[in-house]
Motif scaffolding. Sequence first.
Motif, PDB file in Angstrom:
ATOM      1  N   ALA A  23      -3.918  10.224 -53.537  1.00 46.29           N
ATOM      2  CA  ALA A  23      -2.691  10.550 -54.261  1.00 46.29           C
ATOM      3  C   ALA A  23      -2.497  12.056 -54.299  1.00 46.29           C
ATOM      4  CB  ALA A  23      -2.755   9.994 -55.671  1.00 46.29           C
ATOM      5  N   ALA A  24      -1.306  12.481 -53.914  1.00 45.68           N
ATOM      6  CA  ALA A  24      -0.971  13.901 -53.926  1.00 45.68           C
ATOM      7  C   ALA A  24      -0.170  14.250 -55.171  1.00 45.68           C
ATOM      8  CB  ALA A  24      -0.167  14.269 -52.682  1.00 45.68           C
ATOM      9  N   SER A  25      -0.426  15.436 -55.690  1.00 49.94           N
ATOM     10  CA  SER A  25       0.334  15.899 -56.845  1.00 49.94           C
ATOM     11  C   SER A  25       0.519  17.407 -56.731  1.00 49.94           C
ATOM     12  CB  SER A  25      -0.375  15.542 -58.150  1.00 49.94           C
ATOM     13  OG  SER A  25      -1.640  16.175 -58.217  1.00 49.94           O
ATOM     14  N   GLY A  26       1.428  17.921 -57.545  1.00 53.57           N
ATOM     15  CA  GLY A  26       1.718  19.347 -57.511  1.00 53.57           C
ATOM     16  C   GLY A  26       3.181  19.589 -57.224  1.00 53.57           C
ATOM     17  N   SER A  70      -1.119   3.310 -44.362  1.00 48.41           N
ATOM     18  CA  SER A  70       0.204   3.088 -44.940  1.00 48.41           C
ATOM     19  C   SER A  70       0.441   4.156 -45.995  1.00 48.41           C
ATOM     20  CB  SER A  70       0.311   1.682 -45.547  1.00 48.41           C
ATOM     21  OG  SER A  70      -0.645   1.508 -46.578  1.00 48.41           O
ATOM     22  N   ARG A  71       1.679   4.275 -46.431  1.00 45.42           N
ATOM     23  CA  ARG A  71       2.001   5.276 -47.445  1.00 45.42           C
ATOM     24  C   ARG A  71       3.072   4.751 -48.372  1.00 45.42           C
ATOM     25  NH1 ARG A  71       4.256  10.404 -44.244  1.00 45.42           N
ATOM     26  NH2 ARG A  71       5.167  11.034 -46.254  1.00 45.42           N
ATOM     27  N   ASP A  72       3.019   5.271 -49.595  1.00 42.29           N
ATOM     28  CA  ASP A  72       4.043   4.988 -50.610  1.00 42.29           C
ATOM     29  C   ASP A  72       4.650   6.339 -50.960  1.00 42.29           C
ATOM     30  OD1 ASP A  72       5.469   4.615 -53.009  1.00 42.29           O
ATOM     31  OD2 ASP A  72       4.195   2.935 -53.589  1.00 42.29           O
ATOM     32  N   ASN A  73       5.825   6.593 -50.428  1.00 42.12           N
ATOM     33  CA  ASN A  73       6.430   7.916 -50.608  1.00 42.12           C
ATOM     34  C   ASN A  73       6.761   8.200 -52.074  1.00 42.12           C
ATOM     35  OD1 ASN A  73       6.336   8.627 -47.844  1.00 42.12           O
ATOM     36  ND2 ASN A  73       8.208   7.478 -47.453  1.00 42.12           N
ATOM     37  N   LYS A  75       5.132   7.312 -54.636  1.00 41.63           N
ATOM     38  CA  LYS A  75       3.896   7.644 -55.344  1.00 41.63           C
ATOM     39  C   LYS A  75       3.151   8.793 -54.689  1.00 41.63           C
ATOM     40  CE  LYS A  75       3.058   2.980 -57.137  1.00 41.63           C
ATOM     41  NZ  LYS A  75       2.115   1.834 -57.184  1.00 41.63           N
ATOM     42  N   LYS A  76       3.669   9.298 -53.560  1.00 43.21           N
ATOM     43  CA  LYS A  76       3.005  10.374 -52.814  1.00 43.21           C
ATOM     44  C   LYS A  76       1.554   9.979 -52.515  1.00 43.21           C
ATOM     45  CE  LYS A  76       5.765  14.219 -54.660  1.00 43.21           C
ATOM     46  NZ  LYS A  76       6.579  13.457 -55.622  1.00 43.21           N
ATOM     47  N   THR A  77       1.377   8.771 -52.064  1.00 46.50           N
ATOM     48  CA  THR A  77       0.044   8.220 -51.850  1.00 46.50           C
ATOM     49  C   THR A  77      -0.071   7.651 -50.445  1.00 46.50           C
ATOM     50  OG1 THR A  77      -0.216   7.708 -54.195  1.00 46.50           O
ATOM     51  CG2 THR A  77      -1.646   6.536 -52.670  1.00 46.50           C
ATOM     52  N   VAL A  78      -1.229   7.883 -49.846  1.00 47.24           N
ATOM     53  CA  VAL A  78      -1.539   7.313 -48.537  1.00 47.24           C
ATOM     54  C   VAL A  78      -2.771   6.427 -48.679  1.00 47.24           C
ATOM     55  CG1 VAL A  78      -2.914   9.319 -47.819  1.00 47.24           C
ATOM     56  CG2 VAL A  78      -1.924   7.808 -46.090  1.00 47.24           C
ATOM     57  N   TYR A  79      -2.763   5.330 -47.934  1.00 44.62           N
ATOM     58  CA  TYR A  79      -3.837   4.355 -48.001  1.00 44.62           C
ATOM     59  C   TYR A  79      -4.467   4.175 -46.621  1.00 44.62           C
ATOM     60  CZ  TYR A  79      -1.151   3.153 -52.191  1.00 44.62           C
ATOM     61  OH  TYR A  79      -0.451   3.209 -53.371  1.00 44.62           O
TER      62      TYR A  79
END
Length: 120
Positions: A23-26, A70-73, A75-79
């Motif tokens: 998960a990316a944040s910032g 896969s990714r959830d844009n 949630k800014k998350t990559v799996y």
Amino acid sequence: QVQLVESGGGLVQPGGSLRLSCAASGTIFSIYTMGWHRQAPGKQRELVATITSGGITNYVDSVKDRFTISRDNAKKTVYLQMNSLKLEDTAVYYCNIYARVLGMGASDYWGQGTQVTVSS
């Protein structure tokens, strides 16, 4: 600043499965490519899989048909779904994104790494 938090690593038997998350944040304006790399003991870091903002995926030959990125844009998350794991998949897995931060140009950002150990 960008932070990448990885999770999902662990110990698994050959043939088992694991799912990694990052998960990316910032102050991220836009995330372009997201991906996973890995580094086994005594070896160079290698690219495992990438996914573009449009959903185009790319895999190293050794994981094709076993791993799925896969990714959830939102949630800014990559799996990284890893199936049929082999002993040679043992490595530290690193999340990587190519993103543009507010007020800056695009750059690469890396997670801290998560250990995946495949052992009987």
